[in-house]
Scaffold this motif. Structure first.
Motif, PDB file in Angstrom:
ATOM      1  N   GLU A 125       0.843  -1.199   0.000  1.00 39.66           N
ATOM      2  CA  GLU A 125       0.000   0.000   0.000  1.00 39.66           C
ATOM      3  C   GLU A 125       0.874   1.243   0.000  1.00 39.66           C
ATOM      4  OE1 GLU A 125      -2.464  -0.131   3.458  1.00 39.66           O
ATOM      5  OE2 GLU A 125      -0.797  -0.025   4.877  1.00 39.66           O
ATOM      6  N   VAL A 126       0.272   2.356  -0.400  1.00 39.75           N
ATOM      7  CA  VAL A 126       0.980   3.640  -0.424  1.00 39.75           C
ATOM      8  C   VAL A 126       0.582   4.446   0.809  1.00 39.75           C
ATOM      9  CG1 VAL A 126       1.174   3.700  -2.927  1.00 39.75           C
ATOM     10  CG2 VAL A 126      -0.847   4.672  -1.836  1.00 39.75           C
ATOM     11  N   PRO A 127       1.385   5.437   1.195  1.00 40.23           N
ATOM     12  CA  PRO A 127       1.081   6.204   2.414  1.00 40.23           C
ATOM     13  C   PRO A 127      -0.186   7.043   2.278  1.00 40.23           C
ATOM     14  CG  PRO A 127       3.363   6.542   1.705  1.00 40.23           C
ATOM     15  CD  PRO A 127       2.658   5.866   0.586  1.00 40.23           C
ATOM     16  N   LEU A 128      -0.857   7.250   3.415  1.00 40.09           N
ATOM     17  CA  LEU A 128      -1.914   8.262   3.477  1.00 40.09           C
ATOM     18  C   LEU A 128      -1.302   9.646   3.359  1.00 40.09           C
ATOM     19  CD1 LEU A 128      -4.070   7.007   6.494  1.00 40.09           C
ATOM     20  CD2 LEU A 128      -4.736   6.974   4.088  1.00 40.09           C
ATOM     21  N   VAL A 129      -0.151   9.822   4.024  1.00 43.06           N
ATOM     22  CA  VAL A 129       0.553  11.096   4.029  1.00 43.06           C
ATOM     23  C   VAL A 129       1.997  10.828   4.416  1.00 43.06           C
ATOM     24  CG1 VAL A 129      -0.060  11.545   6.443  1.00 43.06           C
ATOM     25  CG2 VAL A 129       0.518  13.467   4.962  1.00 43.06           C
ATOM     26  N   ASN A 143       2.506   6.003  15.250  1.00 43.11           N
ATOM     27  CA  ASN A 143       2.254   5.148  14.086  1.00 43.11           C
ATOM     28  C   ASN A 143       3.160   5.367  12.873  1.00 43.11           C
ATOM     29  OD1 ASN A 143      -0.458   3.868  15.002  1.00 43.11           O
ATOM     30  ND2 ASN A 143      -0.771   6.054  15.318  1.00 43.11           N
ATOM     31  N   ALA A 144       3.861   6.487  12.799  1.00 43.08           N
ATOM     32  CA  ALA A 144       4.640   6.775  11.588  1.00 43.08           C
ATOM     33  C   ALA A 144       5.815   5.817  11.435  1.00 43.08           C
ATOM     34  CB  ALA A 144       5.135   8.217  11.613  1.00 43.08           C
ATOM     35  N   THR A 163      -3.038   0.718   6.554  1.00 47.54           N
ATOM     36  CA  THR A 163      -3.260  -0.597   7.164  1.00 47.54           C
ATOM     37  C   THR A 163      -2.044  -1.093   7.933  1.00 47.54           C
ATOM     38  OG1 THR A 163      -4.672  -1.142   5.256  1.00 47.54           O
ATOM     39  CG2 THR A 163      -4.062  -2.959   6.717  1.00 47.54           C
ATOM     40  N   ALA A 164      -0.853  -0.806   7.435  1.00 48.82           N
ATOM     41  CA  ALA A 164       0.377  -1.327   8.035  1.00 48.82           C
ATOM     42  C   ALA A 164       0.508  -0.932   9.506  1.00 48.82           C
ATOM     43  CB  ALA A 164       1.601  -0.849   7.258  1.00 48.82           C
ATOM     44  N   ILE A 179       4.921  -5.653   2.593  1.00 46.98           N
ATOM     45  CA  ILE A 179       5.126  -6.450   3.813  1.00 46.98           C
ATOM     46  C   ILE A 179       5.084  -7.925   3.434  1.00 46.98           C
ATOM     47  CG2 ILE A 179       4.204  -7.019   6.094  1.00 46.98           C
ATOM     48  CD1 ILE A 179       2.950  -4.163   6.041  1.00 46.98           C
ATOM     49  N   ARG A 180       6.130  -8.655   3.829  1.00 43.95           N
ATOM     50  CA  ARG A 180       6.234 -10.084   3.521  1.00 43.95           C
ATOM     51  C   ARG A 180       6.377 -10.897   4.804  1.00 43.95           C
ATOM     52  NH1 ARG A 180       9.296  -7.460  -0.427  1.00 43.95           N
ATOM     53  NH2 ARG A 180       8.798  -8.028  -2.594  1.00 43.95           N
ATOM     54  N   ALA A 181       5.963 -12.138   4.723  1.00 39.92           N
ATOM     55  CA  ALA A 181       6.198 -13.045   5.843  1.00 39.92           C
ATOM     56  C   ALA A 181       7.688 -13.326   5.931  1.00 39.92           C
ATOM     57  CB  ALA A 181       5.421 -14.345   5.641  1.00 39.92           C
ATOM     58  N   ALA A 182       8.262 -13.186   7.129  1.00 38.61           N
ATOM     59  CA  ALA A 182       9.681 -13.497   7.340  1.00 38.61           C
ATOM     60  C   ALA A 182       9.848 -14.880   7.946  1.00 38.61           C
ATOM     61  CB  ALA A 182      10.318 -12.449   8.251  1.00 38.61           C
ATOM     62  N   LEU A 183       8.837 -15.320   8.670  1.00 41.69           N
ATOM     63  CA  LEU A 183       8.803 -16.642   9.296  1.00 41.69           C
ATOM     64  C   LEU A 183       7.496 -17.326   8.892  1.00 41.69           C
ATOM     65  CD1 LEU A 183       9.915 -15.613  12.910  1.00 41.69           C
ATOM     66  CD2 LEU A 183      11.334 -16.780  11.209  1.00 41.69           C
TER      67      LEU A 183
END
Length: 563
Positions: A71-75, A238-239, A254-255, A281-285
């Motif tokens: 996703e892209v940032p809101l701001v 949150n940033a 969402t992140a 965002i990817r699964a690392a485990l």
């Protein structure tokens, strides 16, 4: 009108159970549409938890490398720079303003990296705020840093969403601000009130109200102090920080819902500035259906006390994750001390906290009766940390770092995070600094370097098994281990030591494994300057390694040299 089937466009009542975003008229069409939908389907759902609030929970099993979210940032905007002197970020591109090409924005007279910076005209970056910033009386400005003394650009950009992107602003206000911890009697409230609210009102919003009175049109519906404080709380909590040729803070829709764990099961990367800093965002485990999707809000190479203190001060919670609960930190001993016994002969024990989650716990030796208070341990570790920082910042020599490491090992476990920091610097000086160049460094130093690399790898794999947080650290260690081994191998080869085939083959196999593992660790590290540079080095090393093996007719599988 009801939902329509994604496959045949007929009325549908069956929804995708994972993302709830598409519907189907039946199981057959859901199955046939999966090849198209699986790349878009979000493998999580938002749940409400009484202890942590909203969180992301996996709706299906995920394997390492699986994409969870993009996703892209809101701001986004320049990362807060509370400085009195030194470079400040450009409001157009967020790069630090350095060099002769810097100047001022024509619209608002803010300092910029270059008058032609593309971000200055971009309405999603500086273009929209430029009108408000231009309301200030420029004759009252006392130089470059006056603009950034209050450091409120990102807060202003959030407020400007009210007019340009009201839906985004509504999403923003849903984020946690922890205003119950940031009330009028708190230090953070007083700081934000002066640094942001006073600054914005006196310089921009008060002139804006005068303008609104003349025109009868509202520029911004809500610039109350209450809203400004809430926005600043949302940013602090949150940033995400982005370091890719610029210094950016960004808020994602969402992140931000990913909860914290000091053993996070995801990794994330950011696209380039031209792609809007889209996050992936990817699964690392391995993540099982029903598991919470986690990230890490603090530094993986800090000890438990430092991590938990940072989280309490900045995110307003006390971490109780798997790593924090364990006094050994998953067997890494990253915070452990050597026994502080007063006898003539040290017992050789290790001192660890009796209760890692208790700030007043005692630290006990596992071999004798000696105990220390948590206050004594904190004082010692902080004093050592200051010395380590001072040495690291002074462009140290190999000898200076070696002497510092010897001193640290009097008090700290060999795996302690301060020792880790010094060792990680040392392995990058062996082979590069004058007196320790490849043609000068002794065999003993090379063996010492390789041993340090293996020790650091063992620690790093325990605290970051999925390379979620420390891929560059791991990549550097693996590559330096390869280089140390190759110098030794070439020396033995040039000395005609082919009779020691087995030991050479063992080192060559480790070299090959290091390079292959490094490529895997760094596969997503292509958008940062450091990641690109390290990937290029590894690719060059791999070509040189293959040439060496081929030229000398070495069979790594059969432990022999072909004649």
């Amino acid at each position: 009108m009801g939902d329509l089937c994604a496959e045949c466009n007929q009325p549908a009542e069956l929804k995708c159970s994972a993302c709830k975003l598409v519907s189907y008229c039946g199981k057959d069409h859901q199955k046939s549409h999966w090849k198209t939908h699986k790349t878009l389907c979000r493998p999580f759902e938002v749940q409400e938890n009484k202890d942590i609030g909203k969180c992301l929970v996996a709706t299906r099993d995920l394997s390492p490398g699986d994409v969870i979210l993009t996703e892209v940032p809101l701001v986004m905007g320049p990362r807060p720079h509370m400085v009195e002197e030194g470079p400040v970020p450009c409001p157009g591109c967020c790069r630090l303003i350095i060099g002769e090409t810097s100047g001022r924005c024509e619209g608002c007279d803010f300092p910029v990296c270059h008058p032609g910076c593309p971000g200055l005209k971009d309405m999603e970056k500086h273009g929209h705020e430029c009108v408000v910033l231009g309301l200030r009386d420029v004759t009252a400005i006392n130089g470059l840093h006056e603009f950034y003394r209050q450091d409120a650009l990102l807060a202003l950009r959030c407020l400007l969403l009210q007019k340009r992107h009201p839906k985004r602003f509504a999403q923003l206000l849903e984020m946690e601000s922890h205003m119950e911890r940031r009330g009028p009697n708190s230090d953070i409230y007083r700081d934000v009130d002066e640094r942001v609210a006073d600054y914005l009102h006196s310089n921009f919003f008060d002139p804006m109200r005068i303008l609104e009175g003349r025109t009868g049109q509202k520029v911004l519906p809500d610039v109350s102090r209450e809203t400004i404080h809430k926005v600043c709380g949302i940013i602090d909590v949150n940033a995400l920080e982005i370091n890719q040729n610029a210094e950016v803070s960004a808020l994602y829709p969402t992140a931000y819902l990913m909860e914290h764990s000091c053993l996070s099961n995801t990794s994330h990367t950011f696209d380039s500035e031209s792609n809007g800093y889209k996050i992936t965002i990817r699964a690392a485990l391995p993540i099982k259906k029903g598991d919470h999707i986690t990230t890490m809000y603090t530094h993986a190479l800090w000890g438990t006390q430092a991590r938990r203190e940072h989280l309490r001060e900045t995110k307003y919670f006390s971490c109780k994750c798997q790593r924090c609960v364990d006094p050994t930190e998953l067997g890494s001993y990253l915070s452990a001390l050597k026994c502080m016994g007063t006898s003539d002969e040290p017992c050789g024990g290790v001192q660890l906290p009796l209760d890692a989650l208790d700030d007043s716990t005692e630290w006990a030796c596992n071999q004798c009766e000696v105990r220390l208070s948590n206050h004594e341990v904190s004082f010692l570790v902080n004093q050592i940390g200051e010395e380590v920082d001072n040495v690291q910042l002074s462009n140290p020599t190999v000898r200076e770092l070696d002497a510092l490491l010897t001193k640290l090992q009097t008090f700290l476990h060999p795996n302690h995070y301060h020792s880790y920091s010094v060792k990680h610097s040392l392995i990058q000086l062996y082979g590069y600094q004058q007196g320790y160049m490849p043609s000068q460094i002794t065999d003993d130093c090379l063996v010492k370097k390789a041993t340090m690399c293996r020790e650091l790898l063992e620690i790093t794999r325990k605290i970051d098994p999925g390379n979620a947080r420390l891929p560059l650290y791991t990549g550097v260690i693996l590559h330096e281990l390869y280089l140390a081994n190759m110098i030794l191998i070439k020396r033995k080869w040039d000395l005609g030591m082919k009779t020691r085939v087995k030991s050479i083959i063992t080192l060559l196999r480790e070299c090959k494994k290091c390079l292959e593992e490094t490529k895997g660790v760094l596969k997503n590290e292509t958008t940062t300057p450091a990641g690109k540079k390290l990937n290029d080095l590894v690719n060059t090393s791999f070509k040189e390694f293959c040439k060496f093996v081929e030229r000398n007719k070495i069979d790594l599988n059969r432990e022999e040299i072909k004649e």
